[in-house]
Design a protein around this motif. Structure first.
Motif, PDB file in Angstrom:
ATOM      1  N   PHE A 138       0.856  -1.133   0.114  1.00  0.00           N
ATOM      2  CA  PHE A 138       0.013   0.011   0.141  1.00  0.00           C
ATOM      3  C   PHE A 138       0.809   1.316   0.129  1.00  0.00           C
ATOM      4  O   PHE A 138       0.569   2.380  -0.575  1.00  0.00           O
ATOM      5  CB  PHE A 138      -0.803   0.057   1.124  1.00  0.00           C
ATOM      6  CG  PHE A 138      -2.113  -1.103   1.130  1.00  0.00           C
ATOM      7  CD1 PHE A 138      -2.975  -0.829   0.213  1.00  0.00           C
ATOM      8  CD2 PHE A 138      -2.199  -2.118   1.795  1.00  0.00           C
ATOM      9  CE1 PHE A 138      -4.230  -1.760   0.154  1.00  0.00           C
ATOM     10  CE2 PHE A 138      -2.982  -3.084   1.839  1.00  0.00           C
ATOM     11  CZ  PHE A 138      -3.989  -2.976   0.803  1.00  0.00           C
ATOM     12  N   GLU A 139       1.971   1.252   0.583  1.00  0.00           N
ATOM     13  CA  GLU A 139       2.750   2.396   0.831  1.00  0.00           C
ATOM     14  C   GLU A 139       3.305   2.649  -0.596  1.00  0.00           C
ATOM     15  O   GLU A 139       3.670   3.890  -1.159  1.00  0.00           O
ATOM     16  CB  GLU A 139       4.115   2.065   1.633  1.00  0.00           C
ATOM     17  CG  GLU A 139       3.627   2.210   3.300  1.00  0.00           C
ATOM     18  CD  GLU A 139       4.762   2.034   4.039  1.00  0.00           C
ATOM     19  OE1 GLU A 139       4.857   2.381   5.371  1.00  0.00           O
ATOM     20  OE2 GLU A 139       5.403   0.905   3.742  1.00  0.00           O
ATOM     21  N   LYS A 140       3.749   1.639  -1.641  1.00  0.00           N
ATOM     22  CA  LYS A 140       4.373   1.752  -2.798  1.00  0.00           C
ATOM     23  C   LYS A 140       3.319   2.477  -3.687  1.00  0.00           C
ATOM     24  O   LYS A 140       3.462   3.276  -4.540  1.00  0.00           O
ATOM     25  CB  LYS A 140       4.730   0.344  -3.263  1.00  0.00           C
ATOM     26  CG  LYS A 140       5.833  -0.280  -2.637  1.00  0.00           C
ATOM     27  CD  LYS A 140       6.274  -1.332  -3.099  1.00  0.00           C
ATOM     28  CE  LYS A 140       7.562  -1.907  -2.580  1.00  0.00           C
ATOM     29  NZ  LYS A 140       7.680  -3.555  -3.000  1.00  0.00           N
ATOM     30  N   SER A 141       1.971   1.804  -3.622  1.00  0.00           N
ATOM     31  CA  SER A 141       1.007   2.668  -4.535  1.00  0.00           C
ATOM     32  C   SER A 141       0.785   4.026  -4.579  1.00  0.00           C
ATOM     33  O   SER A 141       0.538   4.775  -5.228  1.00  0.00           O
ATOM     34  CB  SER A 141      -0.284   1.731  -4.252  1.00  0.00           C
ATOM     35  OG  SER A 141      -1.032   2.391  -3.180  1.00  0.00           O
ATOM     36  N   GLY A 142       0.769   4.585  -3.041  1.00  0.00           N
ATOM     37  CA  GLY A 142       0.695   5.956  -2.865  1.00  0.00           C
ATOM     38  C   GLY A 142      -0.680   6.525  -2.864  1.00  0.00           C
ATOM     39  O   GLY A 142      -1.110   7.487  -2.644  1.00  0.00           O
ATOM     40  N   ASP A 145       4.132  -3.039  15.593  1.00  0.00           N
ATOM     41  CA  ASP A 145       3.438  -1.839  15.143  1.00  0.00           C
ATOM     42  C   ASP A 145       1.718  -2.380  14.726  1.00  0.00           C
ATOM     43  O   ASP A 145       1.615  -3.391  14.164  1.00  0.00           O
ATOM     44  CB  ASP A 145       3.933  -1.148  14.047  1.00  0.00           C
ATOM     45  CG  ASP A 145       5.360  -0.719  14.691  1.00  0.00           C
ATOM     46  OD1 ASP A 145       5.710  -0.697  15.778  1.00  0.00           O
ATOM     47  OD2 ASP A 145       6.111  -0.219  13.501  1.00  0.00           O
ATOM     48  N   ALA A 146       0.941  -1.658  15.130  1.00  0.00           N
ATOM     49  CA  ALA A 146      -0.414  -1.653  14.451  1.00  0.00           C
ATOM     50  C   ALA A 146      -0.469  -0.832  13.109  1.00  0.00           C
ATOM     51  O   ALA A 146      -0.218   0.292  13.250  1.00  0.00           O
ATOM     52  CB  ALA A 146      -1.585  -1.310  15.327  1.00  0.00           C
ATOM     53  N   ILE A 147      -0.566  -1.215  12.037  1.00  0.00           N
ATOM     54  CA  ILE A 147      -0.741  -0.633  10.922  1.00  0.00           C
ATOM     55  C   ILE A 147      -2.085  -0.706  10.189  1.00  0.00           C
ATOM     56  O   ILE A 147      -2.591  -1.576   9.917  1.00  0.00           O
ATOM     57  CB  ILE A 147       0.302  -1.445   9.745  1.00  0.00           C
ATOM     58  CG1 ILE A 147       1.856  -1.590  10.504  1.00  0.00           C
ATOM     59  CG2 ILE A 147       0.455  -0.658   8.732  1.00  0.00           C
ATOM     60  CD1 ILE A 147       2.626  -2.488   9.655  1.00  0.00           C
ATOM     61  N   TYR A 148      -2.542   0.591  10.082  1.00  0.00           N
ATOM     62  CA  TYR A 148      -3.934   0.991   9.479  1.00  0.00           C
ATOM     63  C   TYR A 148      -3.727   1.421   8.334  1.00  0.00           C
ATOM     64  O   TYR A 148      -3.117   2.348   8.200  1.00  0.00           O
ATOM     65  CB  TYR A 148      -4.675   1.582  10.450  1.00  0.00           C
ATOM     66  CG  TYR A 148      -5.000   0.848  11.831  1.00  0.00           C
ATOM     67  CD1 TYR A 148      -6.207  -0.004  11.732  1.00  0.00           C
ATOM     68  CD2 TYR A 148      -4.359   0.769  13.121  1.00  0.00           C
ATOM     69  CE1 TYR A 148      -6.916  -0.499  12.834  1.00  0.00           C
ATOM     70  CE2 TYR A 148      -4.969   0.045  13.954  1.00  0.00           C
ATOM     71  CZ  TYR A 148      -6.457  -0.590  14.184  1.00  0.00           C
ATOM     72  OH  TYR A 148      -6.906  -1.127  15.057  1.00  0.00           O
ATOM     73  N   VAL A 149      -4.418   0.560   7.355  1.00  0.00           N
ATOM     74  CA  VAL A 149      -4.512   1.359   5.849  1.00  0.00           C
ATOM     75  C   VAL A 149      -5.980   1.964   5.574  1.00  0.00           C
ATOM     76  O   VAL A 149      -6.783   1.303   6.131  1.00  0.00           O
ATOM     77  CB  VAL A 149      -4.250   0.402   4.957  1.00  0.00           C
ATOM     78  CG1 VAL A 149      -4.380   1.018   3.432  1.00  0.00           C
ATOM     79  CG2 VAL A 149      -2.722  -0.190   4.995  1.00  0.00           C
TER      80      VAL A 149
END
Length: 510
Positions: A245-249, A474-478
């Motif tokens: 998800f970070e790569k997609s922006g 870490d809690a990673i929320y998208v």
């Protein structure tokens, strides 16, 4: 002239209609949630939906300080054994009935009742009596001072008029709950979705988002796919999926530091650990936590060595059990273990080995179990990872990947998790010294005395460990970029649960 007038009237009417449609438009947030068999905050600690439906007398703000919620304020006696709460006037349950001090007394007494089997009971075991002075005043009397008491009064209050005389484990209420919270239950499609609608009569700030749907998705990979397809607006994802998800922006990725750890829970009621409990320190040295952190979590977290490592009472000087194969081997030999012809450690002629269970659908736990089993195999232990399709069998398993950890007081997730016979002690762990240090930690408000108590707790707990700690995660929320208001630095809960703590400040663009 007539044509211009008619045209003006038509435009005006169109603007009015459009404005009304805009005012009537509703916002719906779709959240990727785990499944629920019931919504019962009195018996079950974990459930992020609880904060939307219910309130406690107290709450935590964004700085993790205790603040009033259903209570306006409180008085504490000099000896710290009497708490008087003054309640907010005019608060109603979702069915319109008034909230009163009787509801508070009823809820806490239900949790304290041993027949109900609440894992939260240890939080309130110091209470000797609860007095209702009037509808808006309730007094708690404690046998000993408990400095964590205000923290524990964040417990959701339940309606006496709907639950009196009901079974707190089986009541239908917990499948159609009614609270005082900012949202109320609209529909529950079992195994599919739980739909909440905002409470327009909420006594505090009314939520902006009209509807929140907890869409039931028990597999991490499916959550990620539905975020990508736009079927979800918000979900917690694994570190591996977060990278995508970070790569997609095209998404907002909130990587939040938590007090949530993972590790191996050993079942001390199982005959294997009754005989082999003394092997756990050696096993601890055979686990490469840095490898777990970097391989499974992609570095999103920290190596763990203590259940209160991210608390103000952490003692850095405690044994960390850093990866040390040679030390592990020495300890096995000192305990009388020998290697067989295939390189496996044995004791009494039997190979040392056990099975680590992992929760189905939780890919982080599954990957941790698999990786650590491989590490222990390399260390000469006959260890296997297993994912039971029916879920964790707490009573009969040998071990499993556990998740605990609290961002609140040091007493939370220690006293009831490691104290002998306490409500959340699922490992069956018992150590008299640990019990004494934890009790001392909750009974004094003196900071230096508390610090000494928790230091001693950590030292003794490291000598006789209940768990093999891996990592703090870490809690990673998208989220959908149209969702605003999430605090990227604050998760007020356990297992990452707690992101909804300021939900009334959230907005969702159409």
């Amino acid at each position: 002239m007539m044509k211009r007038t008619l045209l003006f009237m038509a435009i005006t009417l169109l603007l009015i209609i459009t404005g009304c449609q805009q005012q009537q438009s509703t916002s719906t947030l779709i959240y990727g949630s785990g499944d629920y068999t019931r919504i019962n905050p009195a018996m079950d600690e974990h459930g992020e939906i609880n904060a939307l439906l219910f309130d406690g007398l107290t709450d935590h703000d964004g700085d993790n300080h205790v603040i009033p919620r259903l209570a306006t304020d409180w008085d504490v006696s000099d000896e710290g054994r009497t708490y008087t709460f003054h309640l907010k006037d005019g608060v109603t349950w979702h069915d319109g009935e008034p909230f009163t001090a009787e509801d508070v007394k009823f809820t806490i007494e239900a949790i304290m009742n041993p027949q109900n089997g609440s894992e939260n009971a240890p939080n309130f075991e110091d209470i000797t009596a609860i007095d209702v002075v009037d509808d808006l005043t309730v007094v708690f009397h404690l046998k000993e001072a408990n400095v964590t008491f205000l923290d524990y009064m964040t417990m959701a209050v339940l309606p006496k008029h709907l639950l009196e005389g009901e079974d707190f484990q089986e009541a239908d209420f917990f499948k159609a709950p009614i609270g005082t919270g900012p949202y109320k239950l609209k529909a529950w499609d079992v195994g599919q979705a739980i739909t909440l609608e905002k409470n327009p009569d909420y006594f505090d700030k009314v939520a902006s988002i009209d509807t929140i749907v907890f869409k039931i998705i028990t597999d991490d990979e499916v959550k990620a796919l539905q975020l990508q397809s736009g079927e979800l607006d918000l979900a917690q994802v694994t570190p591996k999926d977060a990278a995508t998800f970070e790569k997609s922006g095209d998404y907002v990725v909130n990587d939040m530091t938590t007090s949530d750890y993972r590790g191996i829970l050993y079942n001390f009621a199982n005959p294997y650990w009754i005989e082999n409990r003394d092997l756990i320190p050696a096993i601890n040295y055979a686990v490469n936590r840095d490898d777990v952190l970097n391989t499974v979590l992609l570095g999103r977290g920290d190596v763990a060595y203590s259940p209160i490592q991210r608390n103000v009472y952490n003692y850095e000087g405690v044994e960390h059990y850093a990866f040390n194969p040679n030390k592990a081997e020495t300890l096995f030999e000192q305990l009388g273990c020998r290697k067989d012809s295939e390189g496996y450690w044995t004791r009494g002629g039997k190979r040392i080995g056990f099975t680590i269970n992992a929760t189905p659908g939780d890919h982080v736990r599954m990957d941790m179990a698999q990786l650590v089993a491989q590490q222990l195999q390399q260390a000469g232990l006959d260890v296997k990872a297993y994912v039971p399709s029916e879920g964790i069998d707490w009573s009969n398993q040998e071990a499993c990947i556990i998740g605990w950890g609290s961002p609140f007081d040091a007493d939370d997730h220690t006293y009831k998790v490691f104290g002998t016979d306490k409500g959340a002690n699922y490992s069956g762990y018992s150590n008299a010294k640990v019990d004494a240090y934890l009790l001392a930690g909750r009974q004094t408000a003196d900071d230096s005395a508390r610090r000494e108590a928790y230091k001693n707790f950590q030292i003794e707990f490291a000598k006789d460990p209940a768990y093999t700690f891996f990592c703090y995660i870490d809690a990673i929320y998208v989220s959908n970029p149209k969702l605003h208001g999430i605090d990227p630095d604050t998760v007020l809960g356990h297992h990452g649960v707690g992101i909804f703590w300021n939900v009334c400040d959230w907005t969702l663009e159409p």
